[in-house]
Write an enzyme that holds these catalytic residues in place. Structure first.
Site, PDB file in Angstrom:
ATOM      1  N   CYS A  12     -15.812   0.370  52.286  1.00 22.81           N
ATOM      2  CA  CYS A  12     -16.915  -0.253  53.036  1.00 22.81           C
ATOM      3  C   CYS A  12     -16.490  -1.022  54.298  1.00 22.81           C
ATOM      4  CB  CYS A  12     -17.743  -1.161  52.144  1.00 22.81           C
ATOM      5  SG  CYS A  12     -17.641  -0.846  50.400  1.00 22.81           S
ATOM      6  N   ARG A  49      -7.460   1.373  42.475  1.00 20.32           N
ATOM      7  CA  ARG A  49      -7.959   0.260  41.671  1.00 20.32           C
ATOM      8  C   ARG A  49      -7.107   0.118  40.435  1.00 20.32           C
ATOM      9  NH1 ARG A  49     -14.463   1.426  42.093  1.00 20.32           N
ATOM     10  NH2 ARG A  49     -14.537   1.357  44.370  1.00 20.32           N
ATOM     11  N   GLN A  73     -13.345   8.712  46.616  1.00 20.00           N
ATOM     12  CA  GLN A  73     -14.799   8.592  46.499  1.00 20.00           C
ATOM     13  C   GLN A  73     -15.458   9.485  47.526  1.00 20.00           C
ATOM     14  OE1 GLN A  73     -15.013   4.261  47.209  1.00 20.00           O
ATOM     15  NE2 GLN A  73     -16.178   4.195  45.319  1.00 20.00           N
ATOM     16  N   ASP A 100     -17.826   8.976  49.573  1.00 20.64           N
ATOM     17  CA  ASP A 100     -18.476   7.734  49.958  1.00 20.64           C
ATOM     18  C   ASP A 100     -19.312   7.905  51.225  1.00 20.64           C
ATOM     19  OD1 ASP A 100     -18.968   5.111  49.528  1.00 20.64           O
ATOM     20  OD2 ASP A 100     -16.968   4.387  50.073  1.00 20.64           O
ATOM     21  N   HIS A 153     -21.879   5.173  53.957  1.00 22.97           N
ATOM     22  CA  HIS A 153     -22.606   3.926  54.213  1.00 22.97           C
ATOM     23  C   HIS A 153     -23.650   4.199  55.271  1.00 22.97           C
ATOM     24  CE1 HIS A 153     -18.822   2.570  52.377  1.00 22.97           C
ATOM     25  NE2 HIS A 153     -19.644   1.754  51.749  1.00 22.97           N
ATOM     26  N   LYS A 213     -29.597  -1.496  42.650  1.00 28.97           N
ATOM     27  CA  LYS A 213     -28.933  -0.191  42.734  1.00 28.97           C
ATOM     28  C   LYS A 213     -29.560   0.821  41.778  1.00 28.97           C
ATOM     29  CE  LYS A 213     -25.573  -1.194  39.170  1.00 28.97           C
ATOM     30  NZ  LYS A 213     -24.299  -0.923  38.580  1.00 28.97           N
ATOM     31  N   HIS A 219     -24.793   1.636  50.246  1.00 27.69           N
ATOM     32  CA  HIS A 219     -23.565   2.308  49.806  1.00 27.69           C
ATOM     33  C   HIS A 219     -24.009   3.439  48.886  1.00 27.69           C
ATOM     34  CE1 HIS A 219     -21.082  -1.512  50.276  1.00 27.69           C
ATOM     35  NE2 HIS A 219     -22.284  -2.015  50.126  1.00 27.69           N
TER      36      HIS A 219
HETATM   37 ZN   LIG Z   1     -19.334   0.738  50.019  1.00 27.61          ZN
END
Ligand SMILES: [Zn+2]
Ligand SMILES: [Zn+2]
Length: 644
Positions: free
Chosen positions: A339, A368, A386, A388, A390, A470, A516
């Site tokens: 992010c 992680r 990910q 991912d 945004h 979410k 996200h």
């Molecule tokens: Zn994010």
């Protein structure tokens, strides 16, 4: 006290008495042939026929549980654990008992013994349990004072039970007896062991007493039990199927990935065939995003520690992060999320309301910390990519953006053959940041987006993250197992922390909203699920090797080479097997490799200038032209919805 049992009738029962006193009356009135297994109180507690009933109310309404109810199975399985404990004590009198609860798919009992319990012991114990069950022993409840209970379990040398008694806050404790066996327990149980019609002991493994490494190691025996024999065989078939589909086993056999102790736990290496599979998905993912107005990014795997201070991750996410590292007197951090990088891309320019929404996407690899005990193949790892993105948008764009994101989620999941989902909407928790008006807007936008797409969902009240509500989406695989993959989160926090603004129509600065989202979750986890979902037999468009060309004898090799290179030049993923082995052997190997098509070439094919095709599913197409075969391959090379 008045007791009403749903669907059966109303009864008088004196205080502190068990329902067993009503057994004959209930038998008479029971409209169903089978007796209730147990009962649920208005507060949701499951009680059995022997539990004494107290109520501050003058009347109490109970819901009976029948064998077909899910909770009844818990009662049965917990009773089975008593049978298991009794069997162990009969075979190994020196064993000491820990606890024996019912779990989702069965039950277990923790047992201390002087040596490890083996598979052979397990078989003997199972035989003994079956013997005990067939005696149809009645379970009887007794209430004892703590002192009496201590004396009883002292005489039985049950040290762990003594420890448990100490921890019970009440003055009285209950025990249940069946035959000569007695166990400390609050229930609930079925009336007698004979109700267990099917039982199977499944495995034994080590487990620390109370899950604490400082405590002694006990042996945990797992088993399962059912009301019907056929339910057990269905379950055992399911377990067989799960084993066959285990992505760790298939990953090795199909040479897709490896995780090496010498490289590090939870760190995945994609082998050539797995890398092809991953590339197909990545390319497709990128193309689909570019088509939908996303912009593709690449960002570094480490960043200065200070970035994670600003983002707040150091405060609320530290225990999931790798420790920082020092370089030229500055601290760096392996990234746990993508992010902050995307935020810097947003902040490259002064943004106008006309530019929004901005959609940045990245296949971003993050690291992680997961405890080594929970790592599991591709499903729980320490480094993963990910899928991912945004999205930065205005308030008035939020709902439309959420609809588009959810549409894309469903589009992707269907493509991989996932047709069933469970959707959860998590709302504002007690502690949260951001103003209430924006929270309400975000929650109602998420809800309207789900409704617009006709997606049924459940609300998890108060389960949102502190920075915004979410949606989590679980996919159901062919075996009916649910997997958490996709998530969509609205965020009010990071735009504040990084002071994100855009210039509005009014020429004033406004705060954008950040979304996200990950469609697949992570490529590692998703591929793990996908391997199990397809049992490694990927549809043609995903298969690392799509076609194998097999020769019957060496003289056809030159012909086979022209066929193979024609297919390769058209972009198909082809492997040649021209070895001087028996055809059956080559076919079997291609089957094991789960290759969708084999092209088989012999003298006859040369003479007629044709090819013979054999599919993974056993379909034969003899002596067709290469062009016909190519037409078929081309039609299957497109992503197919729900194809397997
Ligand atoms: Zn994010
Ligand atoms: Zn019990």
């Amino acid at each position: 006290m008045k007791i009403s049992v749903e669907g059966i009738g109303e009864f008088e029962l004196s205080d502190n008495s068990p329902l067993i006193l009503l057994l004959e009356k209930i038998k008479e009135l029971n409209p169903k042939k089978s007796l209730p297994v147990a009962f649920v109180t208005p507060s949701g507690e499951i009680i059995d026929w022997h539990t004494p009933i107290n109520s501050s109310e003058p009347s109490l309404s109970l819901k009976p549980l029948y064998p077909e109810d899910k909770e009844a199975l818990l009662v049965l399985r917990h009773t089975a654990s008593h049978g298991l404990a009794q069997a162990v004590k009969e075979l190994f009198p020196k064993a000491k008992l820990g606890i024996g609860p019912a779990i989702d798919e069965g039950f277990y009992y923790d047992i201390a013994y002087e040596r490890p319990l083996t598979e052979e012991d397990l078989a003997k114990i199972e035989e003994k349990v079956k013997e005990i069950i067939s005696k149809d022993l009645t379970l009887k409840r007794e209430e004892l004072s703590k002192e009496e209970a201590k004396a009883l379990f002292q005489s039985l040398n049950e040290d762990f039970k003594l420890e448990l008694i100490e921890e019970i806050p009440e003055d009285k404790v209950s025990v249940y007896r069946q035959g000569d066996f007695v166990d400390l327990c609050r229930g609930p149980h079925v009336l007698s062991t004979g109700e267990i019609k099917a039982i199977k002991l499944l495995s034994v493994s080590g487990a620390y007493w109370k899950g604490d490494e400082k405590n002694p190691m006990l042996w945990r025996i797992y088993g399962t039990a059912f009301f019907k024999e056929e339910d057990l065989s269905a379950y055992l078939n399911f377990l067989e199927e799960v084993k066959k589909r285990d992505h760790r086993k298939l990953g090795k056999e199909l040479e897709l990935f490896t995780i090496e102790e010498d490289i590090g736990p939870g760190l995945v290496i994609w082998l050539p065939k797995g890398a092809i599979l991953r590339r197909i998905i990545e390319d497709f993912w990128k193309d689909e995003h570019l088509k939908r107005g996303y912009q593709l990014l690449y960002t570094p795997h480490v960043a200065l520690l200070d970035l994670w201070k600003t983002s707040g991750h150091l405060d609320f996410y530290r225990e999931n992060m790798f420790p920082p590292m020092e370089l030229e007197n500055r601290a760096y951090q392996l990234k746990p999320m993508n992010c902050p990088f995307h935020i810097y891309v947003y902040n490259q320019k002064r943004r106008s309301y006309r530019e929004l929404p901005l959609r940045f996407c990245e296949l971003g690899t993050v690291y992680r910390f997961e405890r080594s005990g929970v790592l599991h193949g591709l499903l729980r790892v320490r480094g993963f990519t990910q899928d991912d993105a945004h999205i930065f948008c205005r308030e008035d764009q939020l709902q439309e953006e959420l609809v588009k994101v959810l549409e894309l989620v469903i589009y992707f999941l269907k493509l991989f053959g996932f047709e069933e989902y469970k959707v959860y909407l998590s709302t504002r928790p007690e502690k949260y940041v951001g103003d209430e008006r924006r929270w309400d807007l975000a929650e109602s936008s998420l809800q309207s987006a789900l409704q617009a797409l006709g997606l049924p969902y459940e609300i998890d009240p108060g389960e949102g993250v502190f920075y915004g509500p979410k949606i989590d989406l679980k996919i159901r695989d062919v075996l009916g197992r649910d997997w958490q993959c996709s998530t969509v989160q609205v965020d009010f926090n990071l735009p504040e922390r990084f002071n994100l603004v855009y210039v509005g129509e009014d020429n004033q600065f406004h705060r954008p909203i950040m979304i996200h989202r990950a469609l697949l979750g992570s490529l590692e986890r998703f591929l793990g699920v996908l391997i199990e979902h397809y049992a490694g037999a990927f549809p043609f468009w995903l298969a690392p090797v799509q076609i194998k060309v097999l020769t019957i004898k060496d003289s056809v090799i030159p012909y086979a080479e022209t066929v193979s290179s024609k297919l390769k030049s058209l972009g198909f993923r082809v492997e040649d097997d021209f070895r001087p082995e028996k055809l059956n052997y080559k076919i079997r190997q291609a089957q094991l490799e789960k290759v969708p098509y084999m092209i088989i070439l012999g003298e006859k094919e040369i003479e007629t200038g044709t090819v013979s095709l054999r599919s993974r599913k056993g379909e034969h197409l003899n002596n067709i032209t290469l062009d016909e075969a190519i037409k078929r391959f081309q039609s299957e090379a497109q992503p197919l919805f729900g194809a397997s």
